[in-house]
Design an enzyme around this catalytic site. Structure first.
Site, PDB file in Angstrom:
ATOM      1  N   CYS A 113       4.298   4.625  25.626  1.00 36.82           N
ATOM      2  CA  CYS A 113       4.163   6.024  26.046  1.00 36.82           C
ATOM      3  C   CYS A 113       3.674   6.166  27.492  1.00 36.82           C
ATOM      4  O   CYS A 113       3.699   7.267  28.042  1.00 36.82           O
ATOM      5  CB  CYS A 113       3.243   6.771  25.095  1.00 36.82           C
ATOM      6  N   HIS A 253       0.168  12.718  28.553  1.00 37.04           N
ATOM      7  CA  HIS A 253       1.153  12.328  27.545  1.00 37.04           C
ATOM      8  C   HIS A 253       0.964  13.230  26.326  1.00 37.04           C
ATOM      9  O   HIS A 253      -0.157  13.477  25.888  1.00 37.04           O
ATOM     10  CB  HIS A 253       0.954  10.849  27.183  1.00 37.04           C
ATOM     11  N   ASN A 283       5.634  13.834  19.907  1.00 40.14           N
ATOM     12  CA  ASN A 283       5.403  12.756  20.870  1.00 40.14           C
ATOM     13  C   ASN A 283       6.733  12.062  21.164  1.00 40.14           C
ATOM     14  O   ASN A 283       7.290  11.394  20.295  1.00 40.14           O
ATOM     15  CB  ASN A 283       4.389  11.783  20.248  1.00 40.14           C
TER      16      ASN A 283
END
Ligand code: COA
Length: 327
Positions: A113, A253, A283
């Site tokens: 990520c 993020h 996500n």
């Protein structure tokens, strides 16, 4: 004098298919209420067949258009992904071919990520040294293909998507004014996605398919995430001599609303400075920060002189951040 590295264009692309929390509750023992209150996520996009390179190509095309550059003006394409369609060819090479960016070098990188941050900081170095003028950095994922759809503790969190930025050399000021990359391999087991099985004539292993899906120690990842956001913001402010008040937007993020709220509290930065769209996309791993940046640009709220911090965290474990003065 070193040149400045600016963001010349942004783009993003999401698959059309929307999966709601209610859709998920028909598949695993979960509920809209649990997912919303624990994560802030309402829905996510799930590919109905498009692969990571398809999403990456669309996002790349949009970023080139926004940068007003032709494909053959791109010197390098970096694709950050942990869900490439294939190890070989790379996602970046597939995109290079489809865009007709025939003069561009191309490679993939994996930092989970934190991929978009690792990609942008890598691009920054190539531009600062004078080797390249325009680099297309893409974060693209189809995590839906890497999830165990029977594991309610992970399958509710993620979604598919792609984003891209064009980083370019500039002789005037602004652009990237601080950056940081970090890794902690001692925490490698907190978040895993095995790549492939080791099967050769000397190895006899019968491993369940499920071992090739994402697994996660949620609470440990949560704590790591809060710490990483907080320490990266402190680091960049220290490094650049700016104060919290100088920062207009923070794009973290997009993993979990509670992670962001807690980090905001620890940093003593008002939570409304944190840009969020995780309610709509979940996500999207390496894609998330770029999708958020592209939405912030499209909102028209970003003005020259604004200071923005991008901050990521993810499997590896990895972390990183960039401070940008918008031009
Ligand atoms: N629906 C309903 N219940 C669920 C559930 C779901 N989707 N997932 C887990 N639960 C249950 C658990 O089984 C547990 O039940 P129990 O108390 O009967 O054992 C209960 O909910 C609490 O689980 P817990 O893991 O303690 O919840 P949490 O508050 O820590 O939230 C996460 C779980 C995953 C949302 C949270 O840990 C998190 O966000 N971690 C970071 C994950 C992340 O961002 N990963 C990517 C980083 S790049």
């Amino acid at each position: 004098m070193m040149s400045h590295v600016i963001i010349k264009g942004t783009g993003s692309y999401l698959p059309e298919n929307v999966m709601s929390n209610d859709d998920l509750s028909k598949m695993v023992d979960t509920s809209d209420d649990w997912i919303r209150t624990r994560t802030g996520i309402s829905e996510r996009r799930i590919s109905t067949g498009e692969r990571t390179s398809d999403l990456a190509y669309e996002a790349g095309l949009r970023a080139l258009k926004s940068a007003n550059l032709k494909p053959d003006e791109i010197d390098l394409i970096i694709c950050a992904t942990i869900t490439a369609d294939s190890f070989m060819p790379s996602c970046a090479c597939k995109v290079q071919g489809r865009l007709g960016a025939s003069l561009a070098a191309a490679f993939d990188l994996t930092a989970a990520c934190t991929g978009m941050i690792y990609g942008m900081v890598t691009a920054e170095q190539f531009i600062k040294t004078g080797m390249y003028s325009n680099v297309l950095v893409i974060g693209a994922e189809t995590l839906s293909g890497a999830l165990d759809w029977e594991d309610r503790s992970t399958c509710v969190l993620f979604g598919d998507g792609a984003s891209a930025v064009v980083l370019s050399r500039s002789d005037s000021g602004g652009g990237i004014i601080g950056s940081n990359l970090e890794a902690d391999g001692s925490k490698k087991n907190l978040l895993t996605l095995p790549a492939t099985t080791m099967l050769n004539p000397y190895v006899d292993k019968d491993i369940e398919d499920k071992q090739y899906k994402i697994s996660m120690q949620g609470q440990e990842v949560f704590k790591f995430a809060v710490r990483t956001i907080t320490s990266n913001i402190d680091f960049l402010l220290n490094k650049t001599g700016l104060t919290k008040e100088d920062i207009d937007y923070i794009i973290p993020h997009q993993a979990n609303l509670r992670i962001i709220e807690q980090a905001a509290k620890f940093c003593k930065v008002p939570v409304d400075k944190f840009f969020m769209n995780l309610d709509r996309y979940g996500n999207t791993s390496a894609a998330s920060i770029g999708i958020a940046l592209d939405e912030l640009v499209a909102s028209g709220n970003l003005n020259p002189g604004n200071k923005i911090i991008l901050v990521g965290f993810g499997g590896g474990m990895t972390g990183g951040s960039i401070l940008i003065e918008w031009v």
